[in-house]
Write a protein that holds these residues in place. Structure first.
Motif, PDB file in Angstrom:
ATOM      1  N   ILE A 172      19.325 -65.417  72.380  1.00  0.00           N
ATOM      2  CA  ILE A 172      18.654 -65.139  71.112  1.00  0.00           C
ATOM      3  C   ILE A 172      19.664 -65.295  69.986  1.00  0.00           C
ATOM      4  O   ILE A 172      20.676 -64.593  69.956  1.00  0.00           O
ATOM      5  N   THR A 173      19.411 -66.206  69.067  1.00  0.00           N
ATOM      6  CA  THR A 173      20.318 -66.345  67.926  1.00  0.00           C
ATOM      7  C   THR A 173      19.873 -65.402  66.806  1.00  0.00           C
ATOM      8  O   THR A 173      18.692 -65.113  66.646  1.00  0.00           O
ATOM      9  N   GLY A 174      20.849 -64.932  66.043  1.00  0.00           N
ATOM     10  CA  GLY A 174      20.547 -63.990  64.969  1.00  0.00           C
ATOM     11  C   GLY A 174      19.950 -62.699  65.497  1.00  0.00           C
ATOM     12  O   GLY A 174      19.093 -62.086  64.854  1.00  0.00           O
ATOM     13  N   GLY A 175      20.423 -62.257  66.660  1.00  0.00           N
ATOM     14  CA  GLY A 175      19.818 -61.109  67.319  1.00  0.00           C
ATOM     15  C   GLY A 175      20.344 -59.757  66.899  1.00  0.00           C
ATOM     16  O   GLY A 175      19.992 -58.752  67.518  1.00  0.00           O
ATOM     17  N   ASN A 176      21.167 -59.706  65.871  1.00  0.00           N
ATOM     18  CA  ASN A 176      21.743 -58.420  65.455  1.00  0.00           C
ATOM     19  C   ASN A 176      20.943 -57.719  64.368  1.00  0.00           C
ATOM     20  O   ASN A 176      21.267 -56.595  63.984  1.00  0.00           O
TER      21      ASN A 176
END
Length: 251
Positions: free
Chosen positions: A8-12
């Motif tokens: 998952i990208t940008g998962g923060n």
């Protein structure tokens, strides 16, 4: 049992974090969160999220504005024993301003093109070999109704947006995802519109149009989208445009 591996990208934060929370609650999963700063407090806080039995979390660096980061990330994952990816959720992206075509500058467009389009391509090209090693690989693009060209009930019910920098990049991602579907017959690939979500970006957009907040919560959006992902197959979903509530949309 081999764990299901989800990147998952940008998962923060925002929608990405919502996905991370849901997948961590599923047993026997490896959840890889890729973002530009694994040392950021929002990244560090992911370690405190509840995890189901047999499920683990990896946080790795991938800055969508750096051409070599995605390939470096894949090499790093290989060193950790990651030999395939079952699902890639291409979620990362930016929306920095809302403006008309008559107002937008080339520099403002480029600020969106690099992370939203080039970052997407770098990610896809780097992860494709790992996807091809999965038994049922899936690529999911975080799309947007802001890029829809056909009038639908969704658009008719939304406030018209001045979106000359962000929306065109999403339109390009819809096209690329359709192309992935055509080029790679073993991959299930589709974009999904998360709706107008109460994230930092979504609420800033609402504020710019005189609204208190965006239309739906992060939980509503990701709960709906994960239902679509769970049932998606090459035959039923790939190469089509989907909405968070499970409906298929015109492009």
């Amino acid at each position: 049992m081999v764990p299901k591996i989800v990147l998952i990208t940008g998962g923060n934060r925002g929608i990405g974090r919502g996905f991370v929370e849901l997948y961590l609650a599923r047993p026997n999963h490896t959840i890889i969160v890729a973002n530009r700063d694994p040392e950021h407090p929002t990244s560090k806080s992911l370690a405190d999220l509840p995890k189901a039995e047999g499920t683990k979390l990896l946080v790795v660096k991938n800055d969508a504005t750096v051409p070599t980061d995605a390939a470096d990330m894949v090499r790093h994952l290989a060193s950790l024993g990651i030999d395939h990816l079952d699902i890639v959720l291409a979620n990362a992206g930016v929306c920095k301003l809302w403006c008309k075509v008559s107002e937008v500058t080339a520099e403002q467009i480029q600020d969106h093109v690099t992370p939203n389009i080039f970052g997407f391509i770098w990610l896809y090209q780097a992860t494709l070999p790992l996807l091809k090693k999965a038994s049922k690989p899936m690529w999911v693009t975080n799309g947007s109704s802001a890029a829809f060209l056909t009038v639908t009930d969704i658009i008719q019910n939304m406030t018209p947006m001045k979106n000359a920098a962000y929306a065109p990049t999403k339109l390009v991602l819809h096209w690329y995802t359709k192309a992935i579907h055509i080029e790679e017959p073993e991959i299930t690939a589709f974009p999904i519109d998360p709706g107008w979500v109460q994230t930092d970006i979504g609420n800033r957009g609402a504020d710019s149009f005189g609204m208190e907040k965006a239309a739906i919560t992060v939980d509503q959006s990701v709960q709906g989208m994960i239902k679509v992902i769970d049932i998606a197959t090459r035959e039923t979903h790939s190469g089509k445009m989907w909405v968070w509530d499970g409906t298929e949309s015109a492009w």
